[in-house]
Design an enzyme around this catalytic site. Structure first.
Site, PDB file in Angstrom:
ATOM      1  N   GLU A  75      -2.055  24.079  19.593  1.00  0.00           N
ATOM      2  CA  GLU A  75      -2.933  25.249  19.537  1.00  0.00           C
ATOM      3  C   GLU A  75      -2.485  26.298  20.552  1.00  0.00           C
ATOM      4  O   GLU A  75      -2.202  27.448  20.203  1.00  0.00           O
ATOM      5  CB  GLU A  75      -4.355  24.779  19.848  1.00  0.00           C
ATOM      6  CG  GLU A  75      -5.386  25.850  20.110  1.00  0.00           C
ATOM      7  CD  GLU A  75      -6.638  25.221  20.693  1.00  0.00           C
ATOM      8  OE1 GLU A  75      -7.636  25.140  19.955  1.00  0.00           O
ATOM      9  OE2 GLU A  75      -6.619  24.784  21.871  1.00  0.00           O
ATOM     10  N   ASP A 306     -14.514  25.056  17.975  1.00  0.00           N
ATOM     11  CA  ASP A 306     -13.604  25.516  16.926  1.00  0.00           C
ATOM     12  C   ASP A 306     -14.217  26.663  16.131  1.00  0.00           C
ATOM     13  O   ASP A 306     -13.528  27.631  15.780  1.00  0.00           O
ATOM     14  CB  ASP A 306     -13.263  24.370  15.966  1.00  0.00           C
ATOM     15  CG  ASP A 306     -12.125  23.498  16.460  1.00  0.00           C
ATOM     16  OD1 ASP A 306     -11.808  23.557  17.672  1.00  0.00           O
ATOM     17  OD2 ASP A 306     -11.554  22.743  15.653  1.00  0.00           O
TER      18      ASP A 306
END
Length: 441
Positions: A75, A306
């Site tokens: 990420e 998220d």
């Protein structure tokens, strides 16, 4: 005179071609010089300041670290590459890519081309499996690097992107012993026996998986849905799959309609491919509810870390493609209306999709704390949605982001990594500096 002419030619040859994006800060009354200085300050906070999350290794590599978890994640590495190519920071981009390729990317075996989602900062893998959003960002950032710098400066960016695109196509494999599963889900993959399917994009629904193998490819994460990236692949990946990527973009847009609440605009952290609530299996050995006991709600069905990325991802598609603009404008105002009702300076960072607060055991902890906060990461993404909005409230969200201080909370919690990166992305959006990078002529 001749020297000036040569310099002018060189400058023209390196001019970057962008799709034009709005500078919402300037539209809302901030001075261009103020905006440029603020953007530089926020960039330096992430890459060069005392609370930076970017670290160089030797002469040619570097990594982005989730400081509070003491690791480097696909990420953060892929986010760092996307930011670097947008800012023209070629050295940072190349360092991050070299580190990612050396330590994270599988060069052979079942997972060839995929990236281990978490590594220690010395490069030792904490897990072998991939988290699908990393591949999504790696591919797009590499295509933009090819468009911006060409493929003859030491790294063939286009070829690297095409290699990943080829490797993520559906294939059958025999599971290997798992090394460190994805947080909270590592044991589930081990329950499956015999040949399995591996794919980044579910071949039936054309939607991105949470993880490309094991239990994780049975469901999806709404924050991984970035239709704008598929449009980039369709235009410039040159991998012979342009029609597929256009379908994936459209399917992701349709999915987001279903996955976001019709009143609040909030979405679950994870969900089924049809946009419904995540259904977790109860494996043998897991505690069963006692007679009369209320079943524990699956916290993955809540809006939390998220989920924060979804408003910004939808904003990106609105800016870059405009293919779903009417719905996206409505979504932007819907989600801002919800957070406005909670208080622009007071809303917390986790909710159930209907807007109610989660119970304590549903709250996802971070950095050793289980607590609801007014997090700058969410402040950032909700502010970025102002690009889609016409209502006057949007300026209050933009001002709140501009004035927010990224500093430790009173109890000592501080997230330089996730909050810092989302804050930087939001400033890029709102200043018109998160753009499609078009190939040089």
């Amino acid at each position: 005179m001749r020297k000036l002419f040569i310099i002018t030619i060189l400058m023209a040859a390196t001019t970057v071609v962008y799709a034009k994006c709005r500078n919402v800060f300037v539209e809302m009354g901030y001075q261009p010089a103020q905006v440029d200085a603020k953007l530089k300050e926020v960039f330096n906070d992430v890459f060069r300041g005392p609370n930076k999350v970017y670290f160089e290794v030797g002469d040619s590599m570097g990594y982005v670290s989730d400081i509070k978890n003491h690791d480097a994640r696909t990420e953060g590495m892929s986010y760092g590459m996307m930011i670097a190519v947008q800012f023209g920071e070629k050295d940072i981009f190349d360092r991050l890519w070299r580190w990612s390729k050396k330590y994270m990317q599988h060069q052979s075996g079942n997972r060839e081309g995929y990236f281990a989602w978490s590594c220690k900062t010395d490069g030792t893998r904490n897990a072998d499996g991939a988290a699908s959003d990393g591949e999504l960002y790696f591919i797009t950032a590499l295509i933009f690097a090819s468009n911006r710098w060409g493929d003859n400066t030491g790294i063939n960016y286009k070829a690297e992107a095409q290699h990943i695109l080829n490797c993520i196509q559906p294939k059958e494999y025999t599971p290997e012993p798992r090394k460190g599963g994805f947080p909270g889900f590592g044991g589930f993959g081990a329950q499956q026996q015999g040949p399995q399917k591996m794919y980044l994009i579910d071949p039936e629904t054309k939607l991105i998986t949470f993880t490309p193998d094991g239990f994780g490819n049975r469901y999806t994460d709404p924050s991984y849905h970035i239709p704008a990236f598929y449009e980039v692949w369709a235009k410039w990946a040159d991998d012979g799959r342009a029609d597929l990527w256009k379908v994936c973009a459209q399917k992701s847009r349709e999915f987001l309609h279903k996955a976001t609440h019709p009143v609040t605009g909030l979405n679950a952290d994870m969900c089924q491919y049809d946009g419904s609530e995540m259904q977790m299996p109860r494996w043998p050995g897991m505690p069963q509810p006692k007679p009369g006991e209320k079943p524990r709600r699956n916290g993955s069905n809540n809006f939390r870390y998220d989920s924060w990325r979804v408003p910004m991802n939808i904003t990106l598609d609105y800016e870059w493609s405009g293919a779903d603009a009417e719905w996206q404008r409505g979504y932007g105002e819907r989600i801002q209306n919800f957070f406005y009702s909670q208080g622009v300076d007071k809303f917390v960072d986790q909710y159930r999709p209907d807007g109610s607060l989660p119970e304590e055991n549903e709250i996802l902890q971070a950095g050793g704390f289980r607590k609801l906060r007014h997090s700058i990461g969410l402040v950032s993404t909700v502010a970025a949605a102002s690009i889609m909005c016409k209502h006057a409230k949007s300026k209050e969200f933009v001002d709140a982001l501009w004035n927010a201080k990224h500093e430790p909370f009173e109890d000592g919690y501080f997230d330089a990594y996730y909050d810092g990166l989302l804050r930087l992305f939001a400033f890029m959006h709102l200043s018109g500096n998160y753009r499609e990078i078009i190939p040089q002529k």
